[in-house]
Design a protein around this motif. Structure first.
Motif, PDB file in Angstrom:
ATOM      1  N   HIS A 162       0.837  -1.203   0.000  1.00 24.09           N
ATOM      2  CA  HIS A 162       0.000   0.000   0.000  1.00 24.09           C
ATOM      3  C   HIS A 162       0.870   1.251   0.000  1.00 24.09           C
ATOM      4  O   HIS A 162       0.570   2.232  -0.683  1.00 24.09           O
ATOM      5  CB  HIS A 162      -0.928  -0.018   1.210  1.00 24.09           C
ATOM      6  N   HIS A 163       1.941   1.239   0.773  1.00 26.69           N
ATOM      7  CA  HIS A 163       2.817   2.400   0.825  1.00 26.69           C
ATOM      8  C   HIS A 163       3.578   2.570  -0.481  1.00 26.69           C
ATOM      9  O   HIS A 163       3.887   3.705  -0.880  1.00 26.69           O
ATOM     10  CB  HIS A 163       3.764   2.284   2.013  1.00 26.69           C
ATOM     11  N   ALA A 164       3.884   1.476  -1.158  1.00 22.61           N
ATOM     12  CA  ALA A 164       4.508   1.580  -2.474  1.00 22.61           C
ATOM     13  C   ALA A 164       3.578   2.296  -3.452  1.00 22.61           C
ATOM     14  O   ALA A 164       4.018   3.134  -4.257  1.00 22.61           O
ATOM     15  CB  ALA A 164       4.878   0.193  -2.997  1.00 22.61           C
ATOM     16  N   LEU A 165       2.272   1.995  -3.376  1.00 22.31           N
ATOM     17  CA  LEU A 165       1.307   2.660  -4.256  1.00 22.31           C
ATOM     18  C   LEU A 165       1.179   4.140  -3.901  1.00 22.31           C
ATOM     19  O   LEU A 165       1.019   4.986  -4.792  1.00 22.31           O
ATOM     20  CB  LEU A 165      -0.055   1.979  -4.161  1.00 22.31           C
ATOM     21  N   ILE A 166       1.225   4.447  -2.597  1.00 19.44           N
ATOM     22  CA  ILE A 166       1.152   5.853  -2.186  1.00 19.44           C
ATOM     23  C   ILE A 166       2.354   6.614  -2.733  1.00 19.44           C
ATOM     24  O   ILE A 166       2.225   7.731  -3.255  1.00 19.44           O
ATOM     25  CB  ILE A 166       1.070   5.957  -0.651  1.00 19.44           C
ATOM     26  N   TYR A 167       3.534   6.024  -2.645  1.00 20.84           N
ATOM     27  CA  TYR A 167       4.725   6.667  -3.212  1.00 20.84           C
ATOM     28  C   TYR A 167       4.556   6.841  -4.726  1.00 20.84           C
ATOM     29  O   TYR A 167       4.856   7.900  -5.285  1.00 20.84           O
ATOM     30  CB  TYR A 167       5.969   5.828  -2.915  1.00 20.84           C
ATOM     31  N   GLN A 174      14.581  -3.314   7.625  1.00 19.99           N
ATOM     32  CA  GLN A 174      14.864  -4.078   6.410  1.00 19.99           C
ATOM     33  C   GLN A 174      15.268  -3.136   5.284  1.00 19.99           C
ATOM     34  O   GLN A 174      14.803  -1.995   5.241  1.00 19.99           O
ATOM     35  CB  GLN A 174      13.619  -4.868   5.972  1.00 19.99           C
ATOM     36  N   ILE A 175      16.110  -3.604   4.409  1.00 17.66           N
ATOM     37  CA  ILE A 175      16.448  -2.869   3.189  1.00 17.66           C
ATOM     38  C   ILE A 175      15.997  -3.714   2.012  1.00 17.66           C
ATOM     39  O   ILE A 175      16.352  -4.894   1.903  1.00 17.66           O
ATOM     40  CB  ILE A 175      17.952  -2.551   3.127  1.00 17.66           C
ATOM     41  N   ASP A 176      15.203  -3.101   1.132  1.00 16.82           N
ATOM     42  CA  ASP A 176      14.475  -3.851   0.108  1.00 16.82           C
ATOM     43  C   ASP A 176      14.722  -3.237  -1.271  1.00 16.82           C
ATOM     44  O   ASP A 176      14.403  -2.065  -1.507  1.00 16.82           O
ATOM     45  CB  ASP A 176      12.982  -3.801   0.472  1.00 16.82           C
ATOM     46  N   PHE A 177      15.280  -4.043  -2.174  1.00 15.76           N
ATOM     47  CA  PHE A 177      15.410  -3.647  -3.570  1.00 15.76           C
ATOM     48  C   PHE A 177      14.310  -4.276  -4.428  1.00 15.76           C
ATOM     49  O   PHE A 177      14.128  -3.893  -5.590  1.00 15.76           O
ATOM     50  CB  PHE A 177      16.770  -4.092  -4.120  1.00 15.76           C
ATOM     51  N   HIS A 178      13.596  -5.247  -3.848  1.00 11.08           N
ATOM     52  CA  HIS A 178      12.642  -6.044  -4.621  1.00 11.08           C
ATOM     53  C   HIS A 178      11.369  -5.260  -4.958  1.00 11.08           C
ATOM     54  O   HIS A 178      11.003  -5.142  -6.141  1.00 11.08           O
ATOM     55  CB  HIS A 178      12.291  -7.306  -3.831  1.00 11.08           C
ATOM     56  N   GLN A 179      10.700  -4.715  -3.946  1.00 10.89           N
ATOM     57  CA  GLN A 179       9.416  -4.074  -4.209  1.00 10.89           C
ATOM     58  C   GLN A 179       9.532  -2.790  -5.026  1.00 10.89           C
ATOM     59  O   GLN A 179       8.657  -2.523  -5.864  1.00 10.89           O
ATOM     60  CB  GLN A 179       8.657  -3.860  -2.903  1.00 10.89           C
ATOM     61  N   PRO A 180      10.562  -1.968  -4.840  1.00  8.49           N
ATOM     62  CA  PRO A 180      10.686  -0.820  -5.752  1.00  8.49           C
ATOM     63  C   PRO A 180      10.737  -1.238  -7.226  1.00  8.49           C
ATOM     64  O   PRO A 180      10.190  -0.536  -8.092  1.00  8.49           O
ATOM     65  CB  PRO A 180      11.999  -0.161  -5.306  1.00  8.49           C
ATOM     66  N   PRO A 226      14.436   4.082  -6.371  1.00  9.45           N
ATOM     67  CA  PRO A 226      14.730   4.294  -4.955  1.00  9.45           C
ATOM     68  C   PRO A 226      14.956   2.973  -4.222  1.00  9.45           C
ATOM     69  O   PRO A 226      14.585   1.900  -4.705  1.00  9.45           O
ATOM     70  CB  PRO A 226      13.456   4.973  -4.435  1.00  9.45           C
ATOM     71  N   VAL A 227      15.566   3.066  -3.071  1.00  9.05           N
ATOM     72  CA  VAL A 227      15.668   1.945  -2.141  1.00  9.05           C
ATOM     73  C   VAL A 227      14.526   2.087  -1.139  1.00  9.05           C
ATOM     74  O   VAL A 227      14.156   3.195  -0.751  1.00  9.05           O
ATOM     75  CB  VAL A 227      17.022   1.953  -1.414  1.00  9.05           C
ATOM     76  N   MET A 228      13.959   0.974  -0.705  1.00 12.76           N
ATOM     77  CA  MET A 228      12.853   0.980   0.252  1.00 12.76           C
ATOM     78  C   MET A 228      13.356   0.402   1.572  1.00 12.76           C
ATOM     79  O   MET A 228      13.758  -0.765   1.634  1.00 12.76           O
ATOM     80  CB  MET A 228      11.698   0.150  -0.307  1.00 12.76           C
ATOM     81  N   VAL A 229      13.373   1.220   2.601  1.00 14.84           N
ATOM     82  CA  VAL A 229      13.760   0.768   3.934  1.00 14.84           C
ATOM     83  C   VAL A 229      12.479   0.552   4.731  1.00 14.84           C
ATOM     84  O   VAL A 229      11.694   1.489   4.920  1.00 14.84           O
ATOM     85  CB  VAL A 229      14.666   1.788   4.650  1.00 14.84           C
ATOM     86  N   HIS A 230      12.243  -0.689   5.159  1.00 14.61           N
ATOM     87  CA  HIS A 230      11.102  -0.994   6.018  1.00 14.61           C
ATOM     88  C   HIS A 230      11.577  -0.893   7.467  1.00 14.61           C
ATOM     89  O   HIS A 230      12.660  -1.383   7.792  1.00 14.61           O
ATOM     90  CB  HIS A 230      10.610  -2.433   5.804  1.00 14.61           C
ATOM     91  N   ARG A 231      10.762  -0.326   8.336  1.00 16.66           N
ATOM     92  CA  ARG A 231      11.142  -0.355   9.749  1.00 16.66           C
ATOM     93  C   ARG A 231       9.899  -0.269  10.622  1.00 16.66           C
ATOM     94  O   ARG A 231       8.899   0.353  10.282  1.00 16.66           O
ATOM     95  CB  ARG A 231      12.142   0.729  10.112  1.00 16.66           C
ATOM     96  N   SER A 232       9.982  -0.945  11.758  1.00 20.23           N
ATOM     97  CA  SER A 232       8.894  -0.968  12.726  1.00 20.23           C
ATOM     98  C   SER A 232       9.483  -0.758  14.106  1.00 20.23           C
ATOM     99  O   SER A 232      10.347  -1.515  14.530  1.00 20.23           O
ATOM    100  CB  SER A 232       8.160  -2.315  12.652  1.00 20.23           C
TER     101      SER A 232
END
Length: 411
Positions: A105-110, A255-261, A278-284
């Protein structure tokens, strides 16, 4: 005194924090008023810390088309743990799924807006629901539920910014743990293992792992590596906690994610005027709100830090003659934003009322002398008795400790 280890399920019911009902279904607890206060206060704390760190908050739907999760990879790698898709219309394209994760969902918002390198890093945060079709045998209290309120965030940044964003996320987690009285038992760098279902791309996995190792080194955090614990789309840092019985679980992640971008074709316009990925950093910070509250209940035995406590101040008139003055003190406290209650003589002897309020951080006893002089005899939850203070000074002091959001009751 019982040697029984703290159990959040027992304590949660005894303290009136949460409960369950067979008609709501297993793994779907409901929050009682005092538990709702703890949850709300914790959520607002996280939002405030995130805002101060440059995050912007969003809301996204708890449902998404099945196609969304096919693009993200969740459907292929995770569908056995997802709820079945729903079809509100006649076409297959109408299928909707309760989301198992917030990141698509956040990928779509971006993706909904164009972005320049000048905007990065763009930090998007949400406290939102997600759903897991957990088997009934693994469900337990608040630690394993089917409807999860997740503290999640995704940072869209350049490759050069990724390490610093991951390091800053580790710092945000450490600050929250200090304020909440939580101890991390270890940090784990979770890597793929043999036979797991992971997305392809050995070079990207290697790059993401190197970046996370650098973030841990920059943060000065010792860690252990664990094969087979990675997310399906990339490696991650897991912050491990332990319950009173020594059982470990993961509360926070980076997390550091190259996949979903790549899957969502995300891009920004660089200084050279061309498109870049871009690089996508996930964090909680606290992960599942339910799991965080369960851990806090057990760590503190229901005696939460003052700022998190359902009731922060109880006012106890010695006799009925002081009840009006005590009620006025409660009103003053509430006007200052404190959670205060009156425990009058009709609720038992003074000793019984003091014992009943044993988990409340601050007790203010008002007898005839205190009422005449506008004083309150102060008792702290830890047994200290600072003495009689002017009511205004006492409330100011309590407000200061609550605002500081630490674990110390008195300074």
């Amino acid at each position: 005194m019982s040697d029984q280890l703290p159990d959040h399920r027992r304590l949660g019911r005894e303290l009136g924090l949460f409960d369950t009902d067979p008609l709501m279904g297993a793994g779907l607890p409901y929050w009682l008023p005092d538990g709702a206060v703890v949850r709300h206060t914790l959520e607002e704390y996280v939002r405030e810390r995130e805002r101060a760190a440059g995050y912007r908050h969003v809301y996204s739907p708890a449902l998404g088309k099945r196609e969304l999760y096919e693009i993200s990879g969740h459907w292929d790698h995770y569908r056995d743990d997802m709820y079945p898709s729903m079809r509100p219309g006649p076409a297959e394209s109408d299928e909707l799924v309760l989301r198992p994760s917030l990141c698509p969902h956040h990928a779509l918002i971006y993706r909904s807006r164009s972005h320049s390198y000048r905007e990065l890093p763009l930090r998007i945060a949400e406290l939102g629901p997600m759903y897991r079709a957990e088997l009934s045998g693994v469900l337990g209290g608040l630690t394993r539920v089917r409807a999860i309120q997740l503290n999640d965030a995704h940072i869209f940044c350049t490759l050069d910014q990724a390490v610093e964003e991951a390091r800053a996320a580790l710092g945000l987690i450490a600050r929250a743990y200090a304020d909440l009285g939580i101890e991390a038992v270890r940090h784990r760098l979770s890597l793929p293992g043999e036979g797991g279902k992971y997305v392809a791309g050995a070079e990207l996995w290697s790059r993401a792992t190197a970046l996370l190792r650098q973030a841990l080194a920059d943060a000065g955090v010792p860690y252990e590596e664990a094969a087979g614990e990675a997310a399906f789309y990339g490696p991650k840092i897991d912050v491990q906690i332990a319950d009173p019985a020594g059982r470990e679980s993961t509360l926070s992640t980076v997390q550091i994610d190259f996949h979903q971008p790549a899957r969502f074709d995300l891009h920004y316009i660089g200084a050279d005027g061309t498109r870049h990925r871009p690089v996508m950093v996930h964090r909680s910070v606290i992960g599942s709100v339910e799991r965080a509250v369960a851990h806090l209940i057990e760590v503190h035995g229901g005696a939460f830090p003052a700022w998190l406590s359902p009731v922060q101040l109880v006012v106890l008139p010695v006799a009925e003659e002081q009840a009006e003055r005590a009620a006025a003190v409660v009103r003053e406290a509430v006007a200052l934003g404190l959670r205060a209650e009156l425990a009058g003589p009709g609720q038992g002897t003074l000793g019984a009322r003091v014992r009943a309020a044993r988990l409340v951080p601050y007790q203010a006893v008002i007898g005839a002398r205190e009422a005449d002089a506008r004083l309150a005899a102060v008792r702290l939850r830890d047994g200290r008795r600072p003495g009689a203070l002017p009511v205004a000074d006492l409330l100011h002091r309590i407000s200061g400790r609550v605002a500081a959001r630490g674990t110390a009751l008195w300074e």
